[in-house]
Design a protein around this motif. Structure first.
Motif, PDB file in Angstrom:
ATOM      1  N   ALA A 150       0.825  -1.199   0.000  1.00  0.00           N
ATOM      2  CA  ALA A 150       0.000   0.000   0.000  1.00  0.00           C
ATOM      3  C   ALA A 150       0.859   1.249   0.000  1.00  0.00           C
ATOM      4  N   LEU A 152      -1.687   7.672  -1.571  1.00  0.00           N
ATOM      5  CA  LEU A 152      -1.491   8.537  -2.727  1.00  0.00           C
ATOM      6  C   LEU A 152      -2.195   9.874  -2.568  1.00  0.00           C
ATOM      7  N   GLY A 160      -5.984  11.994  -1.512  1.00  0.00           N
ATOM      8  CA  GLY A 160      -7.127  12.478  -2.240  1.00  0.00           C
ATOM      9  C   GLY A 160      -7.630  13.740  -1.579  1.00  0.00           C
ATOM     10  N   PRO A 211      -8.504   8.969   0.249  1.00  0.00           N
ATOM     11  CA  PRO A 211      -8.294   7.600  -0.245  1.00  0.00           C
ATOM     12  C   PRO A 211      -6.858   7.137  -0.073  1.00  0.00           C
ATOM     13  N   PHE A 212      -6.701   5.816   0.033  1.00  0.00           N
ATOM     14  CA  PHE A 212      -5.400   5.164   0.030  1.00  0.00           C
ATOM     15  C   PHE A 212      -5.371   4.180  -1.132  1.00  0.00           C
ATOM     16  N   ARG A 213      -4.253   4.136  -1.813  1.00  0.00           N
ATOM     17  CA  ARG A 213      -4.116   3.235  -2.953  1.00  0.00           C
ATOM     18  C   ARG A 213      -3.501   1.927  -2.473  1.00  0.00           C
ATOM     19  N   ILE A 214      -4.203   0.814  -2.704  1.00  0.00           N
ATOM     20  CA  ILE A 214      -3.769  -0.503  -2.247  1.00  0.00           C
ATOM     21  C   ILE A 214      -3.434  -1.357  -3.458  1.00  0.00           C
ATOM     22  N   GLY A 215      -2.236  -1.898  -3.492  1.00  0.00           N
ATOM     23  CA  GLY A 215      -1.861  -2.820  -4.545  1.00  0.00           C
ATOM     24  C   GLY A 215      -2.117  -4.243  -4.104  1.00  0.00           C
ATOM     25  N   ALA A 259      -5.096  -2.916  -8.423  1.00  0.00           N
ATOM     26  CA  ALA A 259      -5.011  -1.846  -7.432  1.00  0.00           C
ATOM     27  C   ALA A 259      -6.410  -1.413  -7.052  1.00  0.00           C
ATOM     28  N   ARG A 260      -6.547  -0.996  -5.812  1.00  0.00           N
ATOM     29  CA  ARG A 260      -7.832  -0.543  -5.311  1.00  0.00           C
ATOM     30  C   ARG A 260      -7.645   0.775  -4.555  1.00  0.00           C
ATOM     31  N   SER A 261      -8.662   1.609  -4.593  1.00  0.00           N
ATOM     32  CA  SER A 261      -8.685   2.836  -3.806  1.00  0.00           C
ATOM     33  C   SER A 261      -9.539   2.588  -2.570  1.00  0.00           C
ATOM     34  N   THR A 320     -11.175   3.871   0.987  1.00  0.00           N
ATOM     35  CA  THR A 320     -11.602   4.985   1.836  1.00  0.00           C
ATOM     36  C   THR A 320     -12.547   4.455   2.899  1.00  0.00           C
TER      37      THR A 320
END
Length: 300
Positions: free
Chosen positions: A15, A18, A20, A196-200, A211-213, A215
């Motif tokens: 993670a 990124l 938002g 939001p957080f970007r999760i790989g 990848a998922r955003s 929140t």
């Protein structure tokens, strides 16, 4: 946190925050890294340093409590005492809450989620007696009440398919009580406040495949092939012919514990069975399935 605990799974998600929020809110976050319940743990905290320090202390307290409750490797933990004696009188509220969630997930997955497989682990480690051990398993034999949790003769439990998610949720709740509004908790699974957080999403063989955003929600990932015991995948079921069907499963839900249990069980379930289980779970629960050949699909 103890670093000696055996990992249940490959840490199949990475993670990065990124961002938002508005540019003024994008100051570098405070981070902490360590180990909890056999997995790498990390906090990403968007808060002034004094509040972030309080958050880290609160998180460590929750992670210590989780190990005191659910660790298989601490002989004084509540789980170890239950496995040793077959009964846990007046179970601590978090232990009782987790056990009741196990019952709900056992029902939602038509019996596939089953934390009573510890005898199978022990038999595989010994190199024999697997079929006899399988006959001792079965969550339906476990009695769960507020007064006591009682096992059937020969039973033992492992919460490795749900405890990391539960611990992740404990930390998120504690930090929310401090008034934090934007954090990412990774205690083997991921849970966010705000975002939001970007999760790989990653697989041991295929690497990052999606990848998922995230929140305000949670993501848990299981990879059956990440850990093997005498050739067997580490995700087990009392029905010995029920074996992992997917390379990696990643579940998103409001609860990290629910996502953890679901991702564990879904590894052993067909697409049709997973769709039926999703219909029994809270709305908004979704799952990404990565097949052995690298193809993928999302349900829910």
């Amino acid at each position: 946190m103890s670093a000696k605990l055996t990992r249940r799974r490959f840490l199949a998600i990475s993670a990065a925050a990124l961002g938002g929020a508005a540019p003024a809110a994008r100051a570098a976050p405070v981070t902490w890294q360590g180990f909890a319940l056999g997995a790498e743990a990390r906090l990403t905290i968007h808060a002034p340093p004094p509040l972030a320090d309080r958050a880290i202390a609160a998180a460590l307290s929750q992670l210590r409590q989780a190990e005191q409750l659910f660790s298989l490797y601490d002989p004084a933990s509540a789980l170890s005492r239950l496995n040793r004696t077959g009964v846990l009188k007046n179970p601590p509220p978090p232990f009782l809450d987790l056990a009741r969630l196990c019952t709900r997930m056992h029902a939602a997955t038509a019996g596939v989620f089953d934390p009573s497989v510890q005898p199978l682990w022990q038999a595989l480690a010994r190199g024999g007696g697997v079929r006899k051990a399988a006959r001792r398993c079965g969550w339906h034999k476990v009695s769960v009440t507020a007064r006591e949790i009682r096992l059937a003769p020969g039973q033992a439990l492992t919460f490795n398919g749900i405890a990391q998610g539960y611990a992740t949720g404990m930390v998120r709740a504690a930090l929310g009580r401090l008034g934090l509004e934007r954090i990412l908790v990774n205690a083997g699974e991921f849970a966010a406040l705000g975002g939001p957080f970007r999760i790989g999403l990653a697989d041991p063989e295929h690497g990052i495949f999606a990848a998922r955003s995230l929140t305000g929600r949670a993501i848990a990932t299981s990879s059956p092939g990440a850990l093997r015991l005498r050739g067997a995948a580490h995700i087990l079921h009392p029905a010995l012919d029920r074996r992992p069907l997917w390379a990696t499963v990643s579940t998103e839900a409001g609860s990290a514990a629910l996502a953890d249990a679901a991702s564990t069980a879904f590894c052993l379930m067909t697409e049709r069975e997973i769709s039926a289980a999703l219909a029994r779970l809270p709305g908004g629960t979704s799952v990404t399935l990565l097949a052995q050949d690298g193809s993928q699909k999302t349900l829910g």
